[in-house]
Structure formats: C-alpha cells, structure tokens
Write a protein that holds these residues in place. Sequence first.
Motif, PDB file in Angstrom:
ATOM      1  N   GLY A  85      -2.725  16.610   4.176  1.00 33.23           N
ATOM      2  CA  GLY A  85      -3.124  16.633   5.580  1.00 33.23           C
ATOM      3  C   GLY A  85      -3.205  15.227   6.137  1.00 33.23           C
ATOM      4  N   ALA A  86      -4.110  15.045   7.065  1.00 27.55           N
ATOM      5  CA  ALA A  86      -4.317  13.722   7.645  1.00 27.55           C
ATOM      6  C   ALA A  86      -5.481  13.048   6.936  1.00 27.55           C
ATOM      7  CB  ALA A  86      -4.629  13.847   9.124  1.00 27.55           C
ATOM      8  N   VAL A  87      -5.485  11.736   6.951  1.00 27.02           N
ATOM      9  CA  VAL A  87      -6.622  10.996   6.411  1.00 27.02           C
ATOM     10  C   VAL A  87      -7.909  11.540   7.041  1.00 27.02           C
ATOM     11  CG1 VAL A  87      -7.768   8.753   6.568  1.00 27.02           C
ATOM     12  CG2 VAL A  87      -5.390   8.874   5.848  1.00 27.02           C
ATOM     13  N   GLY A 110      -5.489  11.317  -6.916  1.00 26.16           N
ATOM     14  CA  GLY A 110      -6.544  10.309  -6.856  1.00 26.16           C
ATOM     15  C   GLY A 110      -6.675   9.762  -5.447  1.00 26.16           C
ATOM     16  N   SER A 111      -7.639   8.900  -5.256  1.00 22.75           N
ATOM     17  CA  SER A 111      -7.893   8.321  -3.927  1.00 22.75           C
ATOM     18  C   SER A 111      -7.190   6.982  -3.781  1.00 22.75           C
ATOM     19  CB  SER A 111      -9.400   8.128  -3.727  1.00 22.75           C
ATOM     20  OG  SER A 111     -10.061   9.364  -3.840  1.00 22.75           O
ATOM     21  N   VAL A 112      -6.911   6.623  -2.537  1.00 20.54           N
ATOM     22  CA  VAL A 112      -6.222   5.359  -2.288  1.00 20.54           C
ATOM     23  C   VAL A 112      -6.569   4.875  -0.878  1.00 20.54           C
ATOM     24  CG1 VAL A 112      -4.116   6.525  -1.412  1.00 20.54           C
ATOM     25  CG2 VAL A 112      -3.933   4.237  -2.414  1.00 20.54           C
ATOM     26  N   GLU A 117      -8.014   3.059   6.433  1.00 20.18           N
ATOM     27  CA  GLU A 117      -8.827   4.228   6.063  1.00 20.18           C
ATOM     28  C   GLU A 117      -8.686   4.519   4.575  1.00 20.18           C
ATOM     29  OE1 GLU A 117      -9.037   6.964   9.690  1.00 20.18           O
ATOM     30  OE2 GLU A 117      -6.956   6.319   9.601  1.00 20.18           O
ATOM     31  N   ILE A 118      -9.290   5.639   4.163  1.00 15.95           N
ATOM     32  CA  ILE A 118      -9.166   6.023   2.758  1.00 15.95           C
ATOM     33  C   ILE A 118      -8.655   7.456   2.682  1.00 15.95           C
ATOM     34  CG2 ILE A 118     -11.643   6.597   2.630  1.00 15.95           C
ATOM     35  CD1 ILE A 118     -11.444   5.775  -0.365  1.00 15.95           C
ATOM     36  N   GLY A 176      -2.356  -0.384   0.771  1.00 12.10           N
ATOM     37  CA  GLY A 176      -3.502   0.029  -0.043  1.00 12.10           C
ATOM     38  C   GLY A 176      -3.056   0.635  -1.359  1.00 12.10           C
ATOM     39  N   GLY A 177      -1.817   1.127  -1.406  1.00 20.45           N
ATOM     40  CA  GLY A 177      -1.253   1.675  -2.639  1.00 20.45           C
ATOM     41  C   GLY A 177      -0.316   0.676  -3.297  1.00 20.45           C
ATOM     42  N   MET A 178       0.479   1.163  -4.245  1.00 15.99           N
ATOM     43  CA  MET A 178       1.409   0.243  -4.928  1.00 15.99           C
ATOM     44  C   MET A 178       2.490  -0.222  -3.965  1.00 15.99           C
ATOM     45  SD  MET A 178       1.947   1.821  -8.728  1.00 15.99           S
ATOM     46  CE  MET A 178       2.825   0.489  -9.543  1.00 15.99           C
ATOM     47  N   PRO A 179       2.764  -1.502  -3.909  1.00 18.20           N
ATOM     48  CA  PRO A 179       3.834  -1.993  -3.032  1.00 18.20           C
ATOM     49  C   PRO A 179       5.192  -1.414  -3.420  1.00 18.20           C
ATOM     50  CG  PRO A 179       2.402  -3.791  -3.712  1.00 18.20           C
ATOM     51  CD  PRO A 179       2.008  -2.595  -4.536  1.00 18.20           C
ATOM     52  N   ALA A 180       6.073  -1.343  -2.428  1.00 16.62           N
ATOM     53  CA  ALA A 180       7.390  -0.725  -2.635  1.00 16.62           C
ATOM     54  C   ALA A 180       8.359  -1.754  -3.210  1.00 16.62           C
ATOM     55  CB  ALA A 180       7.911  -0.166  -1.317  1.00 16.62           C
TER      56      ALA A 180
END
Length: 275
Positions: A85-87, A110-112, A117-118, A176-180
């Motif tokens: 869904g949406a954050v 998991g969360s990121v 936002e989170i 906020g996550g792993m870079p591309a």
Amino acid sequence: MSQPLIITVALTGAEVTLEQCPHLPITPEQIGQAAAEACRAGASIIHLHVRTPEGQPTQDPEVFRQAIAAIRARCEAIVQISTGGAVGADTQERLQPVYLKPEMASLTTGSVNFGDEIFANPWPLVLEFARTMQQVGVKPELEIFDAGMMANALRLRDKGLISEPLHFDLVLGVPGGMPATVRNLAFLVESLPPGCTWSAAGIGRMQTTIAAAAMAMGGHVRVGFEDNIYYRRGELAQSNAQLVARVARIAAELDRPVATPAEARRILSLKGAQA
Ligand code: KMH
Ligand code: ZN
C-alpha cells in the motif's frame, strides 16, 4: 536459447502523483487499459496498486476487485496485488485485497526508511501477512529493499510460512534502502536461496541499468511508473508500455525471449487464478 524473461510492470504505485506523472493510470478502467498495453509490449505480471477517483492510494478491496476485472477482461497477465500500500497505511487495510485470492501478492519482509517516512513492516505484521497468504493460497513475491530483509525471508521459509519455490523482487534505490548499484544487486543475488526465482527493480534513473544487469544475470525484471516516471533524463515516459518495450528490446539483444503470461506461470509454478 536462455530462460524466458518475466517482465513485471508496476503501473501506478502509491506515491507517484498525477502532477508528477500526467499519464499515471488511476481508475480501474485506466489501469485495465494500461495493463493490456503493457502486456502487448511484453509484460506478464501486473504489480497492482489502486487509487480513489481523486488519485489517492487506497487498499479498498472493491476498487481492487474492479481493477482486477478490468485487467482480466483485456489480457492474460498474472495479477500481483500490493500489500505494501502507501507508506503509513493501516495494517489490516493493507491485507484486505489478499482475500480476493489473486495469483500473487507482494510481501515486504522488514521495515525501511522511505524518503522522509518509514515503510513499517514489523516482524509480527510480516508473520501475519505470510500466514494469511499461505492460508488463502496466494503466492508471495518477497520484496527485498535492504539486506536484512533477505534474512527475514529465509526465516519465514524456515518457519514453513512461505512455500518453495520462492520468488523474490530485489528493489534497489529507494532513498533509505539499498542503493541501486550493480554491486548491491550482485550481493543480493549471491544471498538468494537455491531454486528460487527473482526479479530486480531499480528506482528512478537506475531503472534501465538494474534491468539490464538483472537480465544479464539470468533474473527477471520489473519496470513501471511506480518505480520511475522518466524515459530518459528530463523526458517523462509516455506510458508504462513504453518502459516495458525498452526492456523487451534489450532482452531480444541478450537472447532472452520475453515470457508470455503462460510461460511466466510455468516459471513461477503458478496454477492460475483461483477466483
Ligand atoms: N508503496 C510502498 C511504500 C509493495 O507494493 O508491496 C510500498 C510498496 C511495496 O509499494
Ligand atoms: Zn508496490
């Protein structure tokens, strides 16, 4: 001849706005048309989010039902509903469309951080979503935004809450996550369990680079407005199909025939829609 390439198209997402992307499909009919067009260009999975008539993200199962009907009326593609869904979306609302028994549903393990936002996926939520998908007979696509999520996916497998063969989507480039980077993609691919299938999605301007790397590594690919709204720097894409078509052209050069929906079902060990 190499393994056929499954192209997933993430048509709409939850965060992109009509102001940013004037061609974003919003209504169930627009989503059905965009899905059919993307399918003709080579997509075999539709990663599905839906919107209110005003364009706001929603997890309303009735809107999902209408969008799924609009897609099925026009093409054979596998429908994969979003449970992300949406954050900030309510947990139980996120789970609602699973009960429509689509062929697949996304499951983030998991969360990121997600921009400012989170994207919150505490472990009890992950367990509940996995258990529900298993009970209802919906195959999860394990969404991996960060390395720890891979370990969590394997914990789910070890608990018997997800059934093999597993399917992963490696999403790289969310702030906020792993870079591309290709290096990060290679690291995640090396961490995958034997016998699984996987696709990769690069966010923003890295969409095509990550897609090309995934194709070269024998994986599958996700593109679409949810992840990237530009065709090239400074030029908005005209449609989701335009982004799919580019991947299909690269695939042809790499000797990766584009999978039909039937071939995608075989590769993913799907039996077809239940309802
Ligand atoms: N909209 C993102 C916060 C999914 O579809 O499962 C999460 C997302 C993942 O889109
Ligand atoms: Zn999504």
